[in-house]
Design a protein around this motif. Structure first.
Motif, PDB file in Angstrom:
ATOM      1  N   SER A  45      61.284  22.270  34.848  1.00 37.02           N
ATOM      2  CA  SER A  45      60.567  23.431  34.310  1.00 37.02           C
ATOM      3  C   SER A  45      59.098  23.379  34.709  1.00 37.02           C
ATOM      4  O   SER A  45      58.470  24.417  34.901  1.00 37.02           O
ATOM      5  CB  SER A  45      60.728  23.523  32.792  1.00 37.02           C
ATOM      6  N   GLY A  46      58.552  22.168  34.842  1.00 37.19           N
ATOM      7  CA  GLY A  46      57.179  22.050  35.344  1.00 37.19           C
ATOM      8  C   GLY A  46      57.069  22.541  36.775  1.00 37.19           C
ATOM      9  O   GLY A  46      56.113  23.223  37.143  1.00 37.19           O
ATOM     10  N   ALA A  47      58.067  22.200  37.598  1.00 35.54           N
ATOM     11  CA  ALA A  47      58.067  22.662  38.991  1.00 35.54           C
ATOM     12  C   ALA A  47      58.218  24.176  39.059  1.00 35.54           C
ATOM     13  O   ALA A  47      57.487  24.853  39.791  1.00 35.54           O
ATOM     14  CB  ALA A  47      59.193  21.985  39.771  1.00 35.54           C
ATOM     15  N   VAL A  48      59.164  24.713  38.285  1.00 35.83           N
ATOM     16  CA  VAL A  48      59.359  26.158  38.265  1.00 35.83           C
ATOM     17  C   VAL A  48      58.123  26.839  37.687  1.00 35.83           C
ATOM     18  O   VAL A  48      57.690  27.893  38.177  1.00 35.83           O
ATOM     19  CB  VAL A  48      60.627  26.531  37.469  1.00 35.83           C
ATOM     20  N   GLY A  49      57.537  26.206  36.660  1.00 34.17           N
ATOM     21  CA  GLY A  49      56.317  26.754  36.075  1.00 34.17           C
ATOM     22  C   GLY A  49      55.188  26.818  37.086  1.00 34.17           C
ATOM     23  O   GLY A  49      54.415  27.786  37.110  1.00 34.17           O
ATOM     24  N   GLY A  50      55.084  25.788  37.930  1.00 32.57           N
ATOM     25  CA  GLY A  50      54.069  25.809  38.988  1.00 32.57           C
ATOM     26  C   GLY A  50      54.318  26.925  39.980  1.00 32.57           C
ATOM     27  O   GLY A  50      53.385  27.605  40.428  1.00 32.57           O
ATOM     28  N   LEU A  51      55.593  27.139  40.312  1.00 30.91           N
ATOM     29  CA  LEU A  51      55.954  28.220  41.239  1.00 30.91           C
ATOM     30  C   LEU A  51      55.651  29.584  40.627  1.00 30.91           C
ATOM     31  O   LEU A  51      55.073  30.460  41.278  1.00 30.91           O
ATOM     32  CB  LEU A  51      57.435  28.108  41.601  1.00 30.91           C
ATOM     33  N   VAL A  52      56.019  29.757  39.352  1.00 29.54           N
ATOM     34  CA  VAL A  52      55.749  31.017  38.655  1.00 29.54           C
ATOM     35  C   VAL A  52      54.243  31.233  38.527  1.00 29.54           C
ATOM     36  O   VAL A  52      53.743  32.340  38.750  1.00 29.54           O
ATOM     37  CB  VAL A  52      56.443  31.036  37.272  1.00 29.54           C
ATOM     38  N   ALA A  53      53.520  30.166  38.174  1.00 28.79           N
ATOM     39  CA  ALA A  53      52.061  30.283  38.049  1.00 28.79           C
ATOM     40  C   ALA A  53      51.427  30.650  39.388  1.00 28.79           C
ATOM     41  O   ALA A  53      50.452  31.414  39.430  1.00 28.79           O
ATOM     42  CB  ALA A  53      51.477  28.975  37.524  1.00 28.79           C
ATOM     43  N   TYR A  54      51.988  30.107  40.467  1.00 29.28           N
ATOM     44  CA  TYR A  54      51.489  30.476  41.796  1.00 29.28           C
ATOM     45  C   TYR A  54      51.669  31.969  42.036  1.00 29.28           C
ATOM     46  O   TYR A  54      50.757  32.659  42.486  1.00 29.28           O
ATOM     47  CB  TYR A  54      52.216  29.676  42.881  1.00 29.28           C
ATOM     48  N   GLY A  55      52.862  32.473  41.724  1.00 30.25           N
ATOM     49  CA  GLY A  55      53.125  33.898  41.917  1.00 30.25           C
ATOM     50  C   GLY A  55      52.271  34.775  41.024  1.00 30.25           C
ATOM     51  O   GLY A  55      51.683  35.766  41.479  1.00 30.25           O
ATOM     52  N   ILE A  56      52.194  34.406  39.746  1.00 33.83           N
ATOM     53  CA  ILE A  56      51.408  35.204  38.811  1.00 33.83           C
ATOM     54  C   ILE A  56      49.922  35.095  39.132  1.00 33.83           C
ATOM     55  O   ILE A  56      49.151  36.031  38.899  1.00 33.83           O
ATOM     56  CB  ILE A  56      51.696  34.778  37.356  1.00 33.83           C
ATOM     57  N   GLY A  57      49.511  33.953  39.695  1.00 31.68           N
ATOM     58  CA  GLY A  57      48.105  33.772  40.069  1.00 31.68           C
ATOM     59  C   GLY A  57      47.633  34.810  41.062  1.00 31.68           C
ATOM     60  O   GLY A  57      46.434  35.101  41.147  1.00 31.68           O
ATOM     61  N   GLN A  58      48.576  35.393  41.803  1.00 32.87           N
ATOM     62  CA  GLN A  58      48.222  36.451  42.751  1.00 32.87           C
ATOM     63  C   GLN A  58      47.852  37.749  42.027  1.00 32.87           C
ATOM     64  O   GLN A  58      47.330  38.676  42.636  1.00 32.87           O
ATOM     65  CB  GLN A  58      49.384  36.707  43.717  1.00 32.87           C
ATOM     66  N   MET A  59      48.150  37.804  40.717  1.00 36.90           N
ATOM     67  CA  MET A  59      47.857  39.012  39.935  1.00 36.90           C
ATOM     68  C   MET A  59      46.453  38.984  39.341  1.00 36.90           C
ATOM     69  O   MET A  59      46.112  39.849  38.534  1.00 36.90           O
ATOM     70  CB  MET A  59      48.885  39.153  38.797  1.00 36.90           C
ATOM     71  N   ASP A  60      45.659  37.999  39.701  1.00 34.84           N
ATOM     72  CA  ASP A  60      44.311  37.874  39.142  1.00 34.84           C
ATOM     73  C   ASP A  60      43.546  39.179  39.322  1.00 34.84           C
ATOM     74  O   ASP A  60      43.409  39.689  40.435  1.00 34.84           O
ATOM     75  CB  ASP A  60      43.565  36.722  39.821  1.00 34.84           C
ATOM     76  N   GLY A  61      43.078  39.727  38.216  1.00 34.64           N
ATOM     77  CA  GLY A  61      42.316  40.974  38.250  1.00 34.64           C
ATOM     78  C   GLY A  61      43.164  42.209  38.029  1.00 34.64           C
ATOM     79  O   GLY A  61      42.629  43.293  37.769  1.00 34.64           O
ATOM     80  N   ALA A  62      44.489  42.099  38.122  1.00 35.92           N
ATOM     81  CA  ALA A  62      45.356  43.258  37.897  1.00 35.92           C
ATOM     82  C   ALA A  62      45.258  43.696  36.445  1.00 35.92           C
ATOM     83  O   ALA A  62      45.346  42.880  35.529  1.00 35.92           O
ATOM     84  CB  ALA A  62      46.805  42.919  38.251  1.00 35.92           C
ATOM     85  N   GLY A  63      45.089  44.974  36.243  1.00 34.77           N
ATOM     86  CA  GLY A  63      44.977  45.512  34.885  1.00 34.77           C
ATOM     87  C   GLY A  63      43.741  45.021  34.152  1.00 34.77           C
ATOM     88  O   GLY A  63      43.687  45.093  32.928  1.00 34.77           O
ATOM     89  N   GLY A  64      42.785  44.489  34.884  1.00 42.46           N
ATOM     90  CA  GLY A  64      41.570  43.978  34.266  1.00 42.46           C
ATOM     91  C   GLY A  64      41.734  42.615  33.610  1.00 42.46           C
ATOM     92  O   GLY A  64      40.851  42.161  32.895  1.00 42.46           O
ATOM     93  N   TRP A  65      42.866  41.969  33.831  1.00 39.68           N
ATOM     94  CA  TRP A  65      43.134  40.648  33.235  1.00 39.68           C
ATOM     95  C   TRP A  65      42.961  39.560  34.270  1.00 39.68           C
ATOM     96  O   TRP A  65      43.295  39.733  35.441  1.00 39.68           O
ATOM     97  CB  TRP A  65      44.559  40.593  32.703  1.00 39.68           C
ATOM     98  N   ARG A  66      42.497  38.400  33.802  1.00 39.35           N
ATOM     99  CA  ARG A  66      42.446  37.216  34.657  1.00 39.35           C
ATOM    100  C   ARG A  66      43.857  36.637  34.770  1.00 39.35           C
ATOM    101  O   ARG A  66      44.724  36.909  33.953  1.00 39.35           O
ATOM    102  CB  ARG A  66      41.492  36.156  34.071  1.00 39.35           C
ATOM    103  N   ALA A  67      44.073  35.804  35.773  1.00 41.82           N
ATOM    104  CA  ALA A  67      45.408  35.243  36.041  1.00 41.82           C
ATOM    105  C   ALA A  67      45.946  34.450  34.857  1.00 41.82           C
ATOM    106  O   ALA A  67      47.135  34.520  34.540  1.00 41.82           O
ATOM    107  CB  ALA A  67      45.366  34.379  37.293  1.00 41.82           C
TER     108      ALA A  67
END
Length: 199
Positions: A45-67
């Motif tokens: 789950s830590g590995a998958v969490g890192g992968l998900v965080a990587y993907g979501i990290g690309q959303m930084d600034g979307a909707g005015g929210w930080r990653a």
């Protein structure tokens, strides 16, 4: 800090609760390997969490929210939606496990009864037993060992991105740092299973 404290408050009973829950299904001979499975899934789950965080990290600034806000929100939604289902999906004991066949349920009960120290009355919680456990030094030693183990585990998972960031290049983005946590957790997954199988 408030979110971390609340997370700790609500998650404090998870590991000991799961360990206790597994003892209702497995004998002393088999519980160690099942605990290793549980911890290895934690590493995955830590590995998958890192992968998900990587993907979501690309959303930084979307909707005015930080990653980080997106990460907490997107990871939290499935938990909030599925948590109430646990009350109905997880059986209390082998006798009520609807996903097992009748023969499997009977075999699990027989295995537990055959184990030394297993009696019908021992499967029920009594105040005297709880007080005896509170006074038992072995319970306190196990609690201390679990506290130390989980302090390391949570410190590692919380600070791993920071450690990787400090070891890395200055041009590494938070998304890259999260992606670099994946191999670390995969090594942990295989280490858990390898050591458990060897022991």
């Amino acid at each position: 800090i408030a979110c971390r404290l609340l997370l700790g408050l609500f998650e404090a009973g998870l590991f000991p609760g799961i360990m206790l829950y597994l003892t209702t299904f497995y004998t002393k001979k088999h519980i160690s390997l099942r605990n290793a499975y549980f911890y290895s899934i934690s590493a995955i789950s830590g590995a998958v969490g890192g992968l998900v965080a990587y993907g979501i990290g690309q959303m930084d600034g979307a909707g005015g929210w930080r990653a980080w806000r997106w990460i907490i929100t997107i990871n939290g939604i499935p938990t909030i939606l599925t948590a109430p289902l646990v009350l109905w999906l997880l059986p209390n004991d082998p006798e009520t496990a609807s996903f097992l066949t009748t023969e499997d349920r009977e075999n699990l009960v027989l295995l537990r009864r055959a184990e030394i120290g297993q009696t019908a009355s021992a499967q029920e919680m009594h105040k005297e037993d709880v007080m005896a456990a509170v006074k038992d030094w072995k319970i306190w030693a196990l609690s201390f060992a679990q506290f130390c183990s989980h302090s390391v585990l949570y410190s590692f998972s919380v600070f791993l991105p920071t450690i990787i960031n400090e070891m890395g290049q200055e041009d590494w983005t938070p998304a890259i740092v999260n992606a670099l946590t994946i191999p670390v957790y995969l090594v942990g997954f295989f280490t858990y299973l390898g050591v458990a199988a060897y022991s």
